[in-house]
Write a protein that holds these residues in place. Structure first.
Motif, PDB file in Angstrom:
ATOM      1  N   THR A 288       0.778  -1.191  -0.010  1.00  0.00           N
ATOM      2  CA  THR A 288      -0.104  -0.041  -0.138  1.00  0.00           C
ATOM      3  C   THR A 288       0.852   1.176  -0.034  1.00  0.00           C
ATOM      4  N   ALA A 289       1.801   1.256   0.889  1.00  0.00           N
ATOM      5  CA  ALA A 289       2.618   2.490   0.932  1.00  0.00           C
ATOM      6  C   ALA A 289       3.418   2.527  -0.229  1.00  0.00           C
ATOM      7  N   ILE A 290       3.807   1.501  -0.939  1.00  0.00           N
ATOM      8  CA  ILE A 290       4.377   1.718  -2.434  1.00  0.00           C
ATOM      9  C   ILE A 290       3.629   2.469  -3.546  1.00  0.00           C
ATOM     10  N   PHE A 291       2.403   1.696  -3.461  1.00  0.00           N
ATOM     11  CA  PHE A 291       1.358   2.108  -4.415  1.00  0.00           C
ATOM     12  C   PHE A 291       0.945   3.335  -4.260  1.00  0.00           C
TER      13      PHE A 291
ATOM     14  N   HIS B  61      -2.707   6.972   5.992  1.00  0.00           N
ATOM     15  CA  HIS B  61      -3.534   5.897   5.493  1.00  0.00           C
ATOM     16  C   HIS B  61      -2.838   4.673   6.152  1.00  0.00           C
ATOM     17  N   ILE B  62      -1.806   4.374   6.581  1.00  0.00           N
ATOM     18  CA  ILE B  62      -1.218   3.149   7.117  1.00  0.00           C
ATOM     19  C   ILE B  62      -1.762   3.118   8.423  1.00  0.00           C
ATOM     20  N   GLU B  63      -1.443   4.185   9.209  1.00  0.00           N
ATOM     21  CA  GLU B  63      -1.941   4.210  10.674  1.00  0.00           C
ATOM     22  C   GLU B  63      -3.397   3.826  10.698  1.00  0.00           C
TER      23      GLU B  63
ATOM     24  N   HIS C 249      -3.113   0.148  11.413  1.00  0.00           N
ATOM     25  CA  HIS C 249      -2.778   0.439  12.986  1.00  0.00           C
ATOM     26  C   HIS C 249      -1.288   0.312  13.433  1.00  0.00           C
ATOM     27  N   TYR C 250      -0.381   0.762  12.641  1.00  0.00           N
ATOM     28  CA  TYR C 250       0.932   0.806  12.947  1.00  0.00           C
ATOM     29  C   TYR C 250       1.143   2.148  13.387  1.00  0.00           C
TER      30      TYR C 250
ATOM     31  N   ALA D  50      -7.978  11.070  -4.085  1.00  0.00           N
ATOM     32  CA  ALA D  50      -9.333  11.480  -3.384  1.00  0.00           C
ATOM     33  C   ALA D  50      -9.957  10.177  -2.960  1.00  0.00           C
ATOM     34  N   VAL D  51     -10.146   9.589  -3.828  1.00  0.00           N
ATOM     35  CA  VAL D  51     -10.588   8.249  -3.720  1.00  0.00           C
ATOM     36  C   VAL D  51      -9.882   7.248  -2.739  1.00  0.00           C
ATOM     37  N   ILE D  52      -8.616   7.242  -2.650  1.00  0.00           N
ATOM     38  CA  ILE D  52      -7.794   6.321  -1.888  1.00  0.00           C
ATOM     39  C   ILE D  52      -7.677   7.103  -0.442  1.00  0.00           C
ATOM     40  N   ILE D  53      -7.661   8.213  -0.172  1.00  0.00           N
ATOM     41  CA  ILE D  53      -7.197   9.093   0.859  1.00  0.00           C
ATOM     42  C   ILE D  53      -8.717   9.526   1.686  1.00  0.00           C
ATOM     43  N   GLY D  54      -9.554   9.762   0.976  1.00  0.00           N
ATOM     44  CA  GLY D  54     -10.565  10.671   1.439  1.00  0.00           C
ATOM     45  C   GLY D  54     -11.598   9.617   2.291  1.00  0.00           C
TER      46      GLY D  54
END
Length: 283
Positions: free
Chosen positions: A149-152, A166-168, A172-173, A279-283
């Motif tokens: 996910t982070a790479i994408f 997004h990762i947190e 939940h890291y 917007a789709v990914i982060i929103g």
């Protein structure tokens, strides 16, 4: 006259492999500083690189090359690459069943899926498949999916704060820690839960590809794997690996691995990302 090897055009998805080679010496000669030679004489590709290339081979034609077959093929071709005990046994027995590992091996090899997936949903599913061949424990799958996910997100134009958020939120890291606070007491950890978050923090604090990898090695932990994970994210974010690092790494790879990497590089789409996608990914 320069002795720098000539690099092929369109060489991509090398961030994890370069990080692996740089970190290979320091896995067994651990350091807590960022000032160190990038390529000591014994620097070499390890199991991180071999299994990353196995994932590339799988993704070039999943029907013809099932991932489990690719991992066995490359694993047996390079039996001295430094595999963990459980994985070595899995290889030696010709096993095709997972063994519920939550080790960071699932995260070190996953980077190709983030370059071929066309959506975050695609990437998450491919990362699950990549991990589950051996690392079907929930933490093993989580580590692979968080890394992919982070790479994408990095390759589709998202900011570091977007990636952290997004990762947190989804994995939940805890990514709010600082390397200066982690480094003094940090040791060797091979589980996803104790090494993947730290590798992501190395990227978040890094200023470029090289600085990110130096951050990872300087933790004094599982240096090659954490440099692989952090380096894979940094390559996507900074739009490549510096030519000097890329060339030195490329010169250390055997011809068959080079061929698979070139084939994979030629089939993945150019880096892209739009405001709508963001917007789709982060929103």
């Amino acid at each position: 006259m320069s002795n720098t090897p000539t690099l092929p055009d369109n060489l991509r998805c090398m961030g994890a492999i370069c990080g692996d080679v740089i970190g290979s010496y320091y896995e067994f000669h651990r350091i807590k500083r960022k000032n160190f030679p990038l390529f000591p004489k014994s620097a070499r590709p390890t199991d991180d690189s071999v299994m990353t290339v196995a994932n590339m081979l799988w993704l070039t034609d999943p029907l013809q090359h099932p991932l489990v077959n690719c991992m066995h093929l490359l694993g047996h071709r390079y039996p001295q690459a430094g595999y963990g005990k459980k994985f070595s046994t899995w290889l030696a027995l010709g096993d095709t069943q997972p063994y519920s590992s939550y080790g960071n091996g699932s995260a070190m090899r996953v980077s190709p899926v983030a370059w071929i997936g066309q959506s975050l949903e695609d990437v998450l599913e491919l990362a699950r498949q990549s991990a589950a061949v051996t690392h079907n424990h929930p933490e093993g799958i989580k580590g692979a999916q968080a890394t992919a996910t982070a790479i994408f997100l990095a390759r589709t134009g998202h900011s570091k704060e977007d990636i952290r958020y997004h990762i947190e939120r989804n994995f939940h890291y805890n990514l709010s820690r600082l390397l200066d606070d982690i480094r003094p007491s940090y040791g060797f950890h091979s589980s996803c839960q104790d090494s993947v978050p730290e590798a992501i923090i190395c990227f978040l604090e890094g200023t470029d590809y090289e600085d990110t990898v130096r951050n990872a090695v300087s933790l004094g932990g599982d240096a090659d794997t954490q440099a692989s994970i952090a380096g894979a994210i940094a390559e996507a974010f900074y739009n490549g690996v510096p030519d000097n690092i890329l060339a030195q790494t490329w010169s250390l790879l055997p011809n068959d691995m080079q061929d698979i990497i070139l084939r994979f590089s030629n089939m993945i789409s150019p880096k892209s990302g739009s405001q709508t996608e963001r917007a789709v990914i982060i929103g």
